[in-house]
Design an enzyme around this catalytic site. Structure first.
Site, PDB file in Angstrom:
ATOM      1  CE1 TYR A  79     -27.195  39.072  19.107  1.00 20.94           C
ATOM      2  CE2 TYR A  79     -27.765  37.034  18.058  1.00 20.94           C
ATOM      3  CZ  TYR A  79     -27.311  38.326  18.443  1.00 20.94           C
ATOM      4  OH  TYR A  79     -25.847  37.573  19.607  1.00 20.94           O
ATOM      5  CB  ILE A 100     -38.357  41.957   0.234  1.00 19.54           C
ATOM      6  CG1 ILE A 100     -38.981  40.580   0.794  1.00 19.54           C
ATOM      7  CG2 ILE A 100     -37.177  42.444   0.860  1.00 19.54           C
ATOM      8  CD1 ILE A 100     -37.571  39.621   1.666  1.00 19.54           C
ATOM      9  CB  SER A 144     -28.316  28.989   8.484  1.00 21.40           C
ATOM     10  OG  SER A 144     -28.190  27.731   9.230  1.00 21.40           O
ATOM     11  CE1 TYR A 157     -33.389  29.188   9.825  1.00 24.35           C
ATOM     12  CE2 TYR A 157     -31.960  28.223   9.306  1.00 24.35           C
ATOM     13  CZ  TYR A 157     -32.174  29.857   9.654  1.00 24.35           C
ATOM     14  OH  TYR A 157     -31.574  29.974   9.880  1.00 24.35           O
ATOM     15  CE  LYS A 202     -31.776  31.556   6.704  1.00 27.30           C
ATOM     16  NZ  LYS A 202     -31.650  32.916   6.421  1.00 27.30           N
ATOM     17  CG  PHE A 247     -21.297  27.210  12.380  1.00 28.13           C
ATOM     18  CD1 PHE A 247     -20.905  27.295  10.727  1.00 28.13           C
ATOM     19  CD2 PHE A 247     -21.712  25.867  12.870  1.00 28.13           C
ATOM     20  CE1 PHE A 247     -20.696  26.417  10.270  1.00 28.13           C
ATOM     21  CE2 PHE A 247     -21.193  24.754  12.181  1.00 28.13           C
ATOM     22  CZ  PHE A 247     -20.333  25.528  11.015  1.00 28.13           C
ATOM     23  CG  ASN A 248     -25.321  27.494  17.684  1.00 29.41           C
ATOM     24  OD1 ASN A 248     -24.396  26.941  16.803  1.00 29.41           O
ATOM     25  ND2 ASN A 248     -26.259  27.317  18.466  1.00 29.41           N
TER      26      ASN A 248
HETATM   27  N1  UDP Z   1     -30.520  24.294  24.238  1.00 30.51           N
HETATM   28  C1  UDP Z   1     -30.979  24.343  25.432  1.00 30.51           C
HETATM   29  N2  UDP Z   1     -31.656  24.784  26.192  1.00 30.51           N
HETATM   30  C2  UDP Z   1     -32.498  25.668  25.882  1.00 30.51           C
HETATM   31  C3  UDP Z   1     -32.133  26.151  24.512  1.00 30.51           C
HETATM   32  C4  UDP Z   1     -31.513  25.440  23.339  1.00 30.51           C
HETATM   33  O1  UDP Z   1     -30.309  22.857  26.164  1.00 30.51           O
HETATM   34  O2  UDP Z   1     -32.944  26.324  26.497  1.00 30.51           O
HETATM   35  C5  UDP Z   1     -29.814  23.682  23.380  1.00 30.51           C
HETATM   36  C6  UDP Z   1     -29.713  23.016  22.143  1.00 30.51           C
HETATM   37  O3  UDP Z   1     -30.397  21.955  21.998  1.00 30.51           O
HETATM   38  C7  UDP Z   1     -28.817  23.359  21.745  1.00 30.51           C
HETATM   39  C8  UDP Z   1     -27.946  24.222  22.117  1.00 30.51           C
HETATM   40  O4  UDP Z   1     -29.002  24.603  23.449  1.00 30.51           O
HETATM   41  O5  UDP Z   1     -27.799  22.066  21.701  1.00 30.51           O
HETATM   42  C9  UDP Z   1     -27.674  25.898  20.811  1.00 30.51           C
HETATM   43  O6  UDP Z   1     -29.471  25.798  20.839  1.00 30.51           O
HETATM   44  P1  UDP Z   1     -29.702  27.198  20.254  1.00 30.51           P
HETATM   45  O7  UDP Z   1     -31.737  27.235  19.986  1.00 30.51           O
HETATM   46  O8  UDP Z   1     -29.421  28.290  21.111  1.00 30.51           O
HETATM   47  O9  UDP Z   1     -29.104  26.725  19.151  1.00 30.51           O
HETATM   48  P2  UDP Z   1     -29.816  26.189  17.312  1.00 30.51           P
HETATM   49  O10 UDP Z   1     -28.004  25.457  17.664  1.00 30.51           O
HETATM   50  O11 UDP Z   1     -29.988  25.196  17.825  1.00 30.51           O
HETATM   51  O12 UDP Z   1     -29.781  26.907  16.396  1.00 30.51           O
END
Ligand code: UDP
Length: 333
Positions: A13, A53, A118, A142, A146, A170-171
């Site tokens: 991605y 790798i 991360s 995880y 990192k 972050f996200n």
């Molecule tokens: N989340 C949710 N439902 C889902 C997937 C994620 O409520 O099906 C919430 C999760 O608890 C977090 C936020 O969405 O608070 C972002 O989650 P994601 O897995 O995208 O990224 P993370 O923050 O865990 O790396």
């Protein structure tokens, strides 16, 4: 002569967006990917080598056969919950394999390395927004993989063998506006792609993990940063390394947080779909709020994220998702 960058995990991605950004910026790109999670068909261009790798002989061949200026490393496993169940898989893939890559770089005198780190290195926040001085106490394997690599890099940099930058995402979210590359994990566990899969009728509903977090609407708040902004930060980090400037770790976020409900509501508006939601238990170890301070990256790298609001991020992701026939996998993360 154009500089050649080795992008490890360039079919994933973030990797595909990076390859596109490097090509657009005039670099030559060599992608190395074992296609365990990446997609060869989405690679935007450059040369491609299939492989892993952990294979030192292959790495020797790659570094002997090409004049590599710098290495960007995106090839990691990213599922927090899987890392709790299968820690050795994570230490093997994310730690051992990366050390093998660094070792090969050292053998071939390639000294510039950009690492995909991360926000998970921080663990439970003691204050928000998180800056780079926040203590690093990851709460899952995880995040520990990192942090371990950041420590390996820091020790190795002290020997003068390597110059590196670790970018703490972050996200990561959104997709390139061309609509030709985007997020495609199987199984998918991330919020935005899951919500959009509901809008496409690939799933019945979105599960909200926890409604009694310590946030205004009770759902978790995250800092969603556009994948092209991440790629731009890598370009700036590369320039800094080329100029001999190394400053270790940078947070990459927008400094704005959005709740799970914000994401669902914005997606409803953009997709004009009702996107049914259902409540579920909190996900174990999910911090209520994760928002970055990215002042350091802005000041020192000159990074200026272009996508600062959620609408633009979700719109770009929606464009990509509409073009895909994403398989309806059963896992909801
Ligand atoms: N989340 C949710 N439902 C889902 C997937 C994620 O409520 O099906 C919430 C999760 O608890 C977090 C936020 O969405 O608070 C972002 O989650 P994601 O897995 O995208 O990224 P993370 O923050 O865990 O790396």
């Amino acid at each position: 002569m154009k500089k050649q960058i080795l992008v490890v995990g360039g079919c994933g991605y973030i990797g595909t967006h990076m390859v596109k950004a490097l090509l657009d910026a005039g670099y030559e790109v060599l992608t190395l990917d074992n296609l365990s999670t990446g997609h060869r068909e989405f690679l935007p261009g450059g040369q491609f080598v299939f492989g892993d790798i952990r294979d030192s002989a292959l790495l020797d061949k790659v570094f002997t056969g090409h004049t590599i200026n710098a290495v960007m490393h995106f090839a990691a496993l990213i599922e927090v919950r899987e890392s709790v169940k299968l820690p050795l898989k994570y230490y093997q893939n994310n730690v051992s394999a990366t050390i093998n890559l660094l070792d090969a770089m050292a053998r071939h005198n390639v000294d510039k390395f950009i690492f995909s780190s991360s926000a998970a290195v921080y663990g439970e926040p003691e204050y928000i927004p998180l800056d780079e001085n926040h203590p690093c106490r990851p709460t899952n394997p995880y995040g520990r993989t990192k942090l371990m690599i950041e420590e390996v890099l820091s020790d190795t940099a002290r020997t003068g063998k390597i110059k590196y930058t670790a970018l703490r995402y972050f996200n990561a979210a959104g997709a390139d506006n061309s609509g030709t590359i985007g997020e495609n994990h199987t199984p998918e566990s991330h919020l935005i792609p899951l919500v959009l899969q509901v809008a496409l009728g690939k799933r019945d509903n979105i599960t909200i993990f926890g409604s009694d977090h310590d946030t205004p609407d009770g759902t978790c708040i995250r800092d969603y940063v556009h994948v092209n902004d991440l790629a731009q930060a890598h370009l700036l980090a590369l320039k800094a390394l080329e100029n001999g400037i190394t400053k270790a770790a940078y947070n990459l976020g927008t400094s704005r947080g959005y709740s799970v409900l914000d994401v669902i509501k914005t997606a409803r508006k953009i997709t004009t779909n009702t996107i049914p939601a259902r409540q579920a238990e909190k996900r174990q170890g999910d911090p209520a709020v994760l928002v970055a301070s990215s002042e350091k990256a802005k000041k020192e790298l000159g990074w200026h994220p272009q996508y600062e609001n959620l609408d633009a991020i979700i719109e770009s992701a929606w464009k990509w998702h509409q073009k895909q026939m994403i398989p309806n996998d059963a896992t909801t993360g």
